[in-house]
Design an enzyme around this catalytic site. Structure first.
Site, PDB file in Angstrom:
ATOM      1  CB  SER A 139      37.371  12.014  79.261  1.00  0.00           C
ATOM      2  OG  SER A 139      37.053  11.979  77.884  1.00  0.00           O
ATOM      3  CB  ALA A 140      42.406  14.623  77.572  1.00  0.00           C
ATOM      4  CB  ILE A 142      44.777  13.150  72.278  1.00  0.00           C
ATOM      5  CG1 ILE A 142      45.080  14.522  71.674  1.00  0.00           C
ATOM      6  CG2 ILE A 142      45.485  12.051  71.494  1.00  0.00           C
ATOM      7  CD1 ILE A 142      44.654  14.675  70.239  1.00  0.00           C
ATOM      8  CB  ALA A 143      44.250   9.481  75.036  1.00  0.00           C
ATOM      9  CB  VAL A 145      43.217   8.253  82.004  1.00  0.00           C
ATOM     10  CG1 VAL A 145      43.920   7.443  83.084  1.00  0.00           C
ATOM     11  CG2 VAL A 145      44.226   9.080  81.219  1.00  0.00           C
ATOM     12  CG  ASP A 294      48.910  21.036  77.966  1.00  0.00           C
ATOM     13  OD1 ASP A 294      48.411  22.148  78.209  1.00  0.00           O
ATOM     14  OD2 ASP A 294      48.243  20.019  77.713  1.00  0.00           O
TER      15      ASP A 294
END
Length: 342
Positions: A139-140, A142-143, A145, A294
């Protein structure tokens, strides 16, 4: 001054939210110095601004700013990831806190993602994928997974953009630009760090990251660039299900870039991994002119046979041929000086 720089009344509710969080974590003096609190007090009747008290508690300043950024959501989580790279500006204890938000963020419940998924796919995701996991594997900002398999059994991941994220990010970026201008104007000692320029570049990069199809096209470019290098793995994109809201790609299982104990346990060659990583960076910068911007430990995996996997191409950098030549000349000059003992 801030009242004139805030672009529209529409940003005041978000500014109020940001200010309340910052005060709650003990940064009321900073917000007062920037004039934010006086602005909100003048608009307080319309916004029903509550009286917030500073409660810094016993936590150190770097911990409090990290907690505030985490609470404020995707824009500020992403900002912390950028700041984690600024070892020229921040002390190690600050960097350590910022790094805690590099590869994790509070997840969105899967049921809140389903409407966006169904719209992006044109079908229920359960009709197109098997074993779709409701718990995110990552969990980042922007989105997040979610693992699944294609109907033929191929393991994949679904990178799903957080719902309703764009309006809040756009408001945050407008506010950050205003605050950066105020910092540059009101805090002379901060001017050498060029906060306005940093805010602008950060905003451009973050808005590009919102388009997961753009990220997928970038990932394909890097995949082609490394097609003849067996030591570097970049996941395949499944275009039939990929859009600006959804990126479906090959599942890669490996060891996180900072888990050196697992590298040793797996019997991998650390020197070879370092060599391949350095060669990949030099190729991206000096030959391709496109580089992964990144590469934190959550975006670099170590695989069997001493291979490296590069993930998440939302942030990339570009270098012109002229700039690449300048870097080559610089490296050659440094090498010659070193050989001469200068």
């Amino acid at each position: 001054m801030l009242l004139e720089t805030v672009s529209a009344i529409r940003d005041l509710p978000r500014l109020h939210e940001i200010t309340t969080v910052m005060i709650r974590h003990g940064f009321g003096d900073v917000m007062r110095r920037l004039g934010v609190i006086s602005l909100l007090e003048r608009a307080g009747q319309a916004l029903h601004l509550p009286q917030a008290e500073e409660k810094p508690g016993v936590l150190e300043t770097p911990q409090r700013i990290r907690l505030a950024f985490e609470e404020l959501g995707p824009t500020f989580v992403k900002l912390s990831q950028l700041l984690a790279t600024r070892v020229d500006v921040f002390q190690p204890d600050w960097i350590a806190e910022f790094e805690k938000l590099q590869d994790s963020a509070p997840p969105v419940p899967f049921e809140k993602l389903l409407p966006m998924l169904e719209k992006a796919l044109g079908h229920s995701p359960f009709e197109l994928f098997r074993d779709l996991q409701s718990e995110p594997s990552g969990s980042a900002s922007i989105a997040q997974v979610h693992r699944a398999t294609l109907l033929d059994g191929t393991p994949v991941v679904l990178k799903i953009r957080r719902p309703g994220i764009r309006p809040k990010i756009e408001a945050d970026l407008r506010i950050l630009n205003h605050i950066a201008a105020l910092i540059e104007s009101e805090i002379p000692e901060a001017r050498r760090y060029q906060p306005v320029q940093i805010a602008r570049e950060f905003g451009r990069s973050l808005l590009r990251e919102l388009d997961l199809a753009l990220e997928a096209r970038t990932q394909e470019r890097f995949r082609k660039n490394f097609a003849n290098d067996p030591g570097i793995v970049i996941p395949r994109i499944y275009w039939e299900w990929t859009s600006q809201h959804l990126n479906v790609q090959q599942y890669i299982s490996g060891i996180a870039g900072n888990d050196l104990a697992a590298v040793e346990a797996a019997g991998l060659n650390r020197k070879l991994l370092a060599k391949r990583g350095a060669e990949a960076v030099l190729k991206m910068i000096l030959i391709d002119g496109h580089f992964h911007a990144d590469p934190h430990p959550g975006n670099v995996f170590y695989l069997a046979d001493n291979r490296l996997a590069l993930l998440d191409f939302g942030m990339v950098g570009r270098l012109s041929e002229q700039r690449r030549n300048q870097i080559v000349y610089l490296l050659v000059s440094l090498s010659q000086h070193d050989e001469q003992g200068i």
